[in-house]
Design a protein around this motif. Structure first.
Motif, mmCIF file in Angstrom:
data_model
loop_
_atom_site.group_PDB
_atom_site.id
_atom_site.type_symbol
_atom_site.label_atom_id
_atom_site.label_comp_id
_atom_site.label_asym_id
_atom_site.label_seq_id
_atom_site.Cartn_x
_atom_site.Cartn_y
_atom_site.Cartn_z
ATOM 1 N N VAL A 19 -2.592 -13.676 7.973
ATOM 2 C CA VAL A 19 -1.980 -12.489 7.383
ATOM 3 C C VAL A 19 -1.160 -11.770 8.450
ATOM 4 C CG1 VAL A 19 -2.431 -10.264 6.255
ATOM 5 C CG2 VAL A 19 -3.860 -12.254 5.719
ATOM 6 N N THR A 20 -0.012 -11.259 8.057
ATOM 7 C CA THR A 20 0.839 -10.526 8.997
ATOM 8 C C THR A 20 0.162 -9.230 9.434
ATOM 9 O OG1 THR A 20 1.948 -9.263 7.250
ATOM 10 C CG2 THR A 20 2.924 -11.391 7.874
ATOM 11 N N SER A 21 0.639 -8.665 10.515
ATOM 12 C CA SER A 21 0.270 -7.296 10.850
ATOM 13 C C SER A 21 0.976 -6.368 9.864
ATOM 14 C CB SER A 21 0.679 -6.974 12.288
ATOM 15 O OG SER A 21 2.069 -7.154 12.455
ATOM 16 N N PRO A 22 0.508 -5.123 9.711
ATOM 17 C CA PRO A 22 1.140 -4.206 8.751
ATOM 18 C C PRO A 22 2.621 -3.991 9.058
ATOM 19 C CG PRO A 22 -0.985 -3.356 9.471
ATOM 20 C CD PRO A 22 -0.681 -4.530 10.351
ATOM 21 N N ILE A 23 3.447 -3.992 8.007
ATOM 22 C CA ILE A 23 4.892 -3.813 8.145
ATOM 23 C C ILE A 23 5.302 -2.539 7.408
ATOM 24 C CG2 ILE A 23 7.170 -4.790 7.652
ATOM 25 C CD1 ILE A 23 5.863 -7.560 7.655
ATOM 26 N N PRO A 24 5.708 -1.467 8.125
ATOM 27 C CA PRO A 24 6.210 -0.271 7.439
ATOM 28 C C PRO A 24 7.449 -0.618 6.628
ATOM 29 C CG PRO A 24 5.726 0.184 9.754
ATOM 30 C CD PRO A 24 5.671 -1.310 9.586
ATOM 31 N N ALA A 25 7.450 -0.214 5.360
ATOM 32 C CA ALA A 25 8.554 -0.559 4.458
ATOM 33 C C ALA A 25 8.865 0.642 3.579
ATOM 34 C CB ALA A 25 8.199 -1.775 3.611
ATOM 35 N N GLY A 26 9.566 1.631 4.145
ATOM 36 C CA GLY A 26 9.903 2.826 3.381
ATOM 37 C C GLY A 26 8.657 3.594 2.993
ATOM 38 N N GLU A 27 8.451 3.774 1.693
ATOM 39 C CA GLU A 27 7.292 4.523 1.208
ATOM 40 C C GLU A 27 6.130 3.599 0.859
ATOM 41 O OE1 GLU A 27 8.514 7.271 -1.834
ATOM 42 O OE2 GLU A 27 9.559 8.515 -0.361
ATOM 43 N N ARG A 28 6.119 2.425 1.489
ATOM 44 C CA ARG A 28 5.015 1.480 1.327
ATOM 45 C C ARG A 28 4.699 0.848 2.679
ATOM 46 N NH1 ARG A 28 7.230 -2.512 -3.175
ATOM 47 N NH2 ARG A 28 8.986 -2.468 -1.721
ATOM 48 N N ILE A 29 3.509 0.286 2.790
ATOM 49 C CA ILE A 29 3.138 -0.536 3.940
ATOM 50 C C ILE A 29 2.813 -1.918 3.396
ATOM 51 C CG2 ILE A 29 1.429 -0.919 5.757
ATOM 52 C CD1 ILE A 29 1.221 2.146 5.974
ATOM 53 N N LEU A 48 0.837 -1.194 0.000
ATOM 54 C CA LEU A 48 0.000 0.000 0.000
ATOM 55 C C LEU A 48 0.874 1.247 0.000
ATOM 56 C CD1 LEU A 48 -2.601 -1.147 2.685
ATOM 57 C CD2 LEU A 48 -2.816 -1.283 0.198
ATOM 58 N N PRO A 49 0.422 2.338 -0.634
ATOM 59 C CA PRO A 49 1.263 3.541 -0.739
ATOM 60 C C PRO A 49 1.414 4.263 0.595
ATOM 61 C CG PRO A 49 -0.926 3.967 -1.622
ATOM 62 C CD PRO A 49 -0.875 2.495 -1.314
ATOM 63 N N ALA A 50 2.648 4.719 0.875
ATOM 64 C CA ALA A 50 2.923 5.509 2.085
ATOM 65 C C ALA A 50 3.967 6.568 1.759
ATOM 66 C CB ALA A 50 3.399 4.601 3.211
ATOM 67 N N ASP A 51 3.823 7.185 0.568
ATOM 68 C CA ASP A 51 4.825 8.139 0.101
ATOM 69 C C ASP A 51 4.601 9.551 0.618
ATOM 70 O OD1 ASP A 51 2.508 8.179 -1.371
ATOM 71 O OD2 ASP A 51 3.471 8.735 -3.251
ATOM 72 N N ASN A 52 3.511 9.769 1.351
ATOM 73 C CA ASN A 52 3.312 11.043 2.041
ATOM 74 C C ASN A 52 2.455 10.780 3.269
ATOM 75 O OD1 ASN A 52 0.423 11.316 1.323
ATOM 76 N ND2 ASN A 52 1.189 11.706 -0.754
ATOM 77 N N ALA A 53 2.312 11.787 4.115
ATOM 78 C CA ALA A 53 1.642 11.586 5.405
ATOM 79 C C ALA A 53 0.189 11.145 5.233
ATOM 80 C CB ALA A 53 1.715 12.867 6.231
ATOM 81 N N ASP A 54 -0.529 11.747 4.276
ATOM 82 C CA ASP A 54 -1.938 11.385 4.076
ATOM 83 C C ASP A 54 -2.077 9.947 3.596
ATOM 84 O OD1 ASP A 54 -2.750 13.883 4.868
ATOM 85 O OD2 ASP A 54 -2.911 14.689 2.834
#
Length: 387
Positions: free
Chosen positions: A222-232, A152-158
Motif C-alpha cells: 500500500v502506498t503512503s498517504p497522498i494528500p489530494a485536495g480535500e481528500r487523502i 479519506l475526507p480532508a475537507d477541514n482541519a479536524d
C-alpha cells in the motif's frame, strides 16, 4: 471616523501592527487573483508572515533594489499578458492600490533572498537522487497497474488530522482482503462498495506522487498517504503488467471542471448524473454549462506532471468524454464536476541533469524555509485584535 478606522490595527506582530486598510487591500488583491478558500484568512496569514519575514530580512541586512522590484512586478504582470502599467490600471479599477501590488511582489522577492542566504549552502543533491527523479518522471514503457483505492475526507482541519492518522494505520495493510474491507468501512469514494477496486490503469496516466511509489512496490503493498485536495488517498497495488503495445510516455491531458456551489447536495449530484448521461465530449460538456458564470467553468490542457494531484487521480480513472463528481472544494461547499476531454502525446524534451538538480534543490529550500517560518511564528508575539 471611517478613514481613521481603516488604519486601526487588526493584528499585532511583535512590535508592529497590521491595519484594517492593509488587510482590506490584500483581500481585494487575492480576490482578483481568484485565490481559493477563505480569502480573508489567507490575507491575514500572508500579512502576519510577511511581517516576520521582513524582521528577519532587516536583521540580516538583506534588501532588494527598486529596479529589481520593477522587474519582478513586470514579470508578475506578464503572467496575465499585461504590462505593469496596464496591470496596475486593471487592479485599480477594483480598488487595489499600486503600492499593494508592489509590496506583495517585493516581500516575496526579499524572502527568497533571505532563504538563499540562510540555507543555500546546506542544500546538496546527490547523483543517486537525480537518477531516481529521472526514473520517476519517465515511467517504464507499456506498464499498466491494477489498483484499489481508499479516499479519506480532508475537507477541514479536524477531518484532515483524523484522516492522516487513520491513513498511516491503513498503509500498514499487506493483503487485498483487509484493504477491501477497510475501503468499504472508511472510503468516501464511489468505489467503496467494490472494496475500492479500480480497473487497469496506464502508469503514464497517473500523477507523479503515485507513479513514483508504484514503480518501487510489489503486489499487496500500500502506498503512503497522498494528500489530494480535500481528500487523502491510499492505493494498493494488486498487479502490474508490461505490455509492448500499450501507449507509453508523457501525456498532455485536456480536461474541464464545472464548479457547483452547494457541495454534494442531491440537486448537484443529480445534475452531475445528467451531464454524464447527456454528454460524451468536452464540446457537449461546455454546451451544457453554457451561461454559467466565468469562474464556475475551467478548461485546461497540461502535461500530466503539471496537473494537480487530486485532479490527476480522478482523470486517471476516466476515458475521454467521461465524467467524475468525486471532488469538492472550499471545505466541501463546492462540487467539482470533472470531464476528461482527451490525452495526446507530449513531444519529448531533453531535461538536463543540472535542471533536475536545480529543481530538487529548490524543493528542498522551500521545505526548509517553510519549517523555519513555522518556528518564527511559534516564537513570535502574534495577537489578533479584530476577526
Amino acid at each position: 471616523a471611517q478613514a481613521q478606522n481603516l488604519f486601526a490595527p487588526v493584528a499585532r506582530v511583535n512590535d508592529g501592527v497590521i491595519t484594517a486598510y492593509e488587510l482590506s487591500q490584500r483581500v481585494a488583491f487575492l480576490t482578483l487573483l481568484k485565490a481559493p478558500g477563505n480569502v480573508r484568512d489567507l490575507a491575514m496569514q500572508q500579512l502576519v508572515e510577511e511581517r516576520l519575514k521582513a524582521d528577519v530580512a532587516k536583521s540580516m541586512g538583506i534588501s532588494i533594489t527598486p529596479d529589481k522590484v520593477k522587474a519582478g512586478m513586470a514579470e508578475f504582470a506578464g503572467r496575465a499578458n499585461l504590462t505593469t502599467d496596464k496591470f496596475i490600471q486593471a487592479i485599480g479599477q477594483a480598488g487595489v492600490a499600486a503600492e499593494t501590488f508592489r509590496d506583495f511582489v517585493s516581500n516575496g522577492m526579499i524572502w527568497r533572498e533571505v532563504v538563499r542566504a540562510r540555507f543555500a549552502s546546506r542544500v546538496s543533491v546527490t547523483d543517486a537522487e537525480i537518477d531516481r527523479a529521472l526514473a520517476e518522471a519517465k515511467p517504464e514503457r507499456g506498464v499498466r497497474v491494477l489498483l484499489s483505492e481508499i479516499m479519506l475526507p480532508a475537507d477541514n482541519a479536524d477531518n484532515k488530522r483524523a484522516s492522516m492518522v487513520r491513513a498511516r494505520e491503513l498503509a500498514k495493510i499487506d493483503n487485498e482482503a483487509d484493504f477491501a474491507n477497510a475501503a468499504r468501512v472508511y472510503s468516501i469514494a464511489s468505489t467503496r462498495n467494490e472494496g475500492g477496486a479500480l480497473d487497469w490503469k496506464n502508469l503514464a496516466n497517473l500523477p507523479a506522487a503515485l507513479r513514483g511509489q508504484l514503480a518501487r512496490m510489489q503486489p499487496g503493498q500500500v502506498t503512503s498517504p497522498i494528500p489530494a485536495g480535500e481528500r487523502i488517498a491510499l492505493f494498493q497495488l494488486r498487479e502490474k503488467q508490461v505490455l509492448p503495445n500499450l501507449a507509453p510516455g508523457d501525456l498532455i491531458t485536456e480536461y474541464a471542471q464545472y464548479f457547483l456551489p452547494g457541495g454534494r447536495s442531491q440537486a448537484n449530484l443529480a445534475l452531475a448524473r445528467r451531464i454524464d448521461d447527456e454528454t460524451d465530449s468536452c464540446d457537449g460538456f461546455l454546451a451544457f454549462a453554457k451561461g454559467a458564470p466565468e469562474d464556475q467553468l475551467v478548461v485546461e490542457s497540461k502535461p500530466i506532471s503539471q496537473v494537480p494531484t487530486e485532479i490527476a487521480l480522478e482523470l486517471a480513472k476516466l476515458d475521454p468524454g467521461e465524467v467524475s463528481a468525486e471532488m469538492t472544494r472550499n471545505g466541501g461547499q463546492t462540487l467539482v464536476v470533472l470531464m476528461l476531454c482527451g490525452r495526446s502525446a507530449l513531444p519529448e524534451e531533453s531535461v538536463s541533469r543540472e535542471q533536475i538538480r536545480q529543481q530538487l534543490a529548490n524543493k528542498r529550500l522551500v521545505a526548509m524555509a517553510n519549517a523555519w517560518l513555522e518556528e518564527l511564528k511559534a516564537d513570535a508575539n502574534i495577537e489578533y485584535l479584530r476577526r
